[in-house]
Motif scaffolding. Structure first.
Motif, PDB file in Angstrom:
ATOM      1  N   PRO A  78       0.798  -1.215   0.000  1.00  0.00           N
ATOM      2  CA  PRO A  78       0.000   0.000   0.000  1.00  0.00           C
ATOM      3  C   PRO A  78       0.828   1.261   0.000  1.00  0.00           C
ATOM      4  O   PRO A  78       0.337   2.320  -0.298  1.00  0.00           O
ATOM      5  CB  PRO A  78      -0.803  -0.106   1.299  1.00  0.00           C
ATOM      6  CG  PRO A  78      -0.611  -1.455   1.829  1.00  0.00           C
ATOM      7  CD  PRO A  78       0.597  -2.030   1.154  1.00  0.00           C
ATOM      8  N   VAL A 106      -3.795   3.606  -4.919  1.00  0.00           N
ATOM      9  CA  VAL A 106      -3.655   4.084  -3.546  1.00  0.00           C
ATOM     10  C   VAL A 106      -3.311   5.570  -3.549  1.00  0.00           C
ATOM     11  O   VAL A 106      -2.367   5.998  -4.200  1.00  0.00           O
ATOM     12  CB  VAL A 106      -2.576   3.267  -2.793  1.00  0.00           C
ATOM     13  CG1 VAL A 106      -2.297   3.860  -1.424  1.00  0.00           C
ATOM     14  CG2 VAL A 106      -3.012   1.818  -2.661  1.00  0.00           C
ATOM     15  N   ALA A 165      -0.896   5.695   2.078  1.00  0.00           N
ATOM     16  CA  ALA A 165      -0.961   4.648   3.102  1.00  0.00           C
ATOM     17  C   ALA A 165       0.049   5.005   4.178  1.00  0.00           C
ATOM     18  O   ALA A 165       1.200   5.330   3.867  1.00  0.00           O
ATOM     19  CB  ALA A 165      -0.647   3.290   2.489  1.00  0.00           C
ATOM     20  N   THR A 206      -5.001   2.727   4.676  1.00  0.00           N
ATOM     21  CA  THR A 206      -4.843   2.856   3.229  1.00  0.00           C
ATOM     22  C   THR A 206      -6.046   3.620   2.702  1.00  0.00           C
ATOM     23  O   THR A 206      -7.186   3.242   2.984  1.00  0.00           O
ATOM     24  CB  THR A 206      -4.782   1.472   2.554  1.00  0.00           C
ATOM     25  OG1 THR A 206      -3.668   0.744   3.068  1.00  0.00           O
ATOM     26  CG2 THR A 206      -4.642   1.614   1.044  1.00  0.00           C
ATOM     27  N   TRP A 211      -7.787   4.935  -0.854  1.00  0.00           N
ATOM     28  CA  TRP A 211      -7.743   4.783  -2.311  1.00  0.00           C
ATOM     29  C   TRP A 211      -8.191   6.046  -3.008  1.00  0.00           C
ATOM     30  O   TRP A 211      -9.020   6.802  -2.491  1.00  0.00           O
ATOM     31  CB  TRP A 211      -8.648   3.628  -2.743  1.00  0.00           C
ATOM     32  CG  TRP A 211      -8.176   2.292  -2.340  1.00  0.00           C
ATOM     33  CD1 TRP A 211      -7.122   1.588  -2.852  1.00  0.00           C
ATOM     34  CD2 TRP A 211      -8.735   1.451  -1.320  1.00  0.00           C
ATOM     35  NE1 TRP A 211      -6.997   0.366  -2.227  1.00  0.00           N
ATOM     36  CE2 TRP A 211      -7.984   0.259  -1.272  1.00  0.00           C
ATOM     37  CE3 TRP A 211      -9.814   1.584  -0.446  1.00  0.00           C
ATOM     38  CZ2 TRP A 211      -8.272  -0.781  -0.399  1.00  0.00           C
ATOM     39  CZ3 TRP A 211     -10.096   0.551   0.434  1.00  0.00           C
ATOM     40  CH2 TRP A 211      -9.327  -0.612   0.449  1.00  0.00           C
TER      41      TRP A 211
END
Length: 197
Positions: A40, A73, A76, A190, A192
């Motif tokens: 991530p 991602v 993270a 994480t 997105w």
């Protein structure tokens, strides 16, 4: 007979030479840096920025599922769970829950994770408990929040959550052990990117 033996010897020598070259010749992409796409934190800048949450390096949630092409991602990072804005890059700790994506109420008997503030007499189910073995994809989090979203959930050691932020991004929180020194949980988070439509 002799020409057949000579041809056989040449064939063996040629095969041995080809095998040696295959072992010592690097592949075409050997000079390119290797990035673990399942990580991530791949491609993220190192270290926290001013005014952001600091923590250790990349998240350590076990069992990564392969991500799809829509699972880009945004960032993270480990995050100390208080009042947290997950739309900032990386997360920012706020002084209250007004603009927080998630926040934790550290009670006397049970600690509770809250999602987006829905306002007076309203609920905004923006968090859901993730209980499957591997970490979820972005779409799995979206589906889980749509079908099993809550406004509040109990938080404990090793719990995991899907979260929808104020900017309609999706995030995954893998909570670690409670830190008695700070009186808070640390979570590997994480977030997105929202896919383009």
């Amino acid at each position: 007979m002799l020409p057949a033996v000579i041809t056989g010897v040449f064939t063996i020598v040629a095969a041995v030479i080809a095998g040696v070259f295959a072992l010592v010749t690097p592949p075409d992409n050997a000079s390119a840096p290797k990035v673990d796409a399942a990580s991530p934190s791949a491609g993220l800048p190192a270290g926290p920025r001013a005014g952001t949450v600091s923590g250790s390096s990349a998240p350590s949630d076990p069992g990564g599922a392969p991500s799809s092409s829509t699972d880009k991602v945004r960032w993270a990072h480990p995050v100390r769970m208080t009042f947290v804005d997950l739309d900032s890059v990386p997360a920012q700790v706020l002084s209250g829950n007004d603009k927080a994506s998630v926040w934790v109420n550290y009670g006397t008997s049970e600690n509770v994770l809250y999602g987006l503030n829905g306002g007076f007499f309203t609920t905004k189910p923006s968090i859901a408990a993730w209980q499957e073995a591997p970490r979820p994809t972005r779409q799995q989090c979206a589906d889980l929040i749509s079908t099993q979203g809550n406004e509040t959930l109990p938080i404990a050691d090793d719990s995991r959550f899907c979260v929808r932020t104020a900017a309609d991004r999706l995030a995954y929180l893998a909570v670690k052990k409670f830190d008695g020194a700070s009186g808070t949980y640390l979570a590997d988070v994480t977030v997105w990117e929202t896919p383009e439509r």
